[in-house]
Write a protein that holds these residues in place. Structure first.
Motif, short mmCIF file in Angstrom:
data_model
loop_
_atom_site.label_atom_id
_atom_site.label_comp_id
_atom_site.label_asym_id
_atom_site.label_seq_id
_atom_site.Cartn_x
_atom_site.Cartn_y
_atom_site.Cartn_z
N ILE A 62 49.67 -16.53 -9.35
CA ILE A 62 49.19 -17.30 -8.31
C ILE A 62 49.87 -16.43 -7.21
O ILE A 62 50.87 -16.05 -6.91
CB ILE A 62 49.74 -18.58 -8.28
CG1 ILE A 62 49.39 -19.46 -9.49
CG2 ILE A 62 49.66 -19.34 -7.03
CD1 ILE A 62 50.00 -20.74 -9.68
N LEU A 63 48.65 -16.30 -6.15
CA LEU A 63 49.07 -15.55 -4.67
C LEU A 63 49.10 -16.56 -3.67
O LEU A 63 47.94 -17.06 -3.34
CB LEU A 63 48.12 -14.41 -4.80
CG LEU A 63 47.82 -13.60 -5.71
CD1 LEU A 63 46.73 -12.52 -5.41
CD2 LEU A 63 49.23 -12.75 -6.01
N GLN A 67 52.68 -14.39 0.96
CA GLN A 67 53.66 -13.76 -0.32
C GLN A 67 53.45 -12.26 -0.47
O GLN A 67 52.25 -11.73 -0.22
CB GLN A 67 53.14 -14.74 -1.55
CG GLN A 67 53.79 -13.86 -2.72
CD GLN A 67 53.38 -14.69 -4.23
OE1 GLN A 67 52.46 -15.56 -3.83
NE2 GLN A 67 53.80 -14.18 -5.01
N ILE A 68 54.57 -11.60 -0.40
CA ILE A 68 54.53 -10.05 -0.72
C ILE A 68 54.15 -10.06 -2.31
O ILE A 68 54.70 -10.41 -3.06
CB ILE A 68 55.79 -9.68 -0.52
CG1 ILE A 68 56.22 -9.85 1.02
CG2 ILE A 68 55.89 -8.02 -0.89
CD1 ILE A 68 57.64 -9.37 1.41
N ILE A 69 53.14 -9.15 -2.51
CA ILE A 69 52.53 -8.79 -3.80
C ILE A 69 52.45 -7.22 -3.95
O ILE A 69 52.26 -6.44 -3.04
CB ILE A 69 51.30 -9.45 -3.96
CG1 ILE A 69 50.16 -9.00 -3.02
CG2 ILE A 69 51.45 -11.15 -3.98
CD1 ILE A 69 48.88 -9.24 -3.43
#
Length: 94
Positions: A62-63, A67-69
């Motif tokens: 889940i993004l 959010q840092i991804i």
């Protein structure tokens, strides 16, 4: 000539492979199209897992907004983008 007549003796016929789920791709590769049903729904564990299974992906994440991804592309992962309330806005592979 007698040898060729017995070449298949003792072998069992090949069994047909069991069919893959509709929309699933071989080897755990993601296909986001079957996961589009989840768009607009809340990102509950059961919806996320159902989307993962339908897409054929090995994993799902889940993004969330802001959010840092990691940016690496993973052909076996389903990404579910959600809004601030946890509602799924997009389902994409990678």
């Amino acid at each position: 000539m007698a040898i060729t007549g017995c070449a298949g003796y003792g072998q069992t016929p090949a069994q047909p492979a069991s069919p893959a789920p509709a929309g699933a791709t071989p080897g755990g590769m993601c296909n986001a199209q079957p996961a589009q049903f989840a768009v607009g729904q809340n990102s509950t564990a059961s919806v996320v897992e159902s989307a993962r299974q339908r897409s054929g992906a090995q994993t799902a994440r889940i993004l969330r907004p802001g959010q840092i991804i990691t940016k690496e592309y993973d052909t076996q992962r389903l990404n579910l983008e959600v809004d601030g309330n946890g509602r799924i806005m997009a389902a994409k592979c990678g």
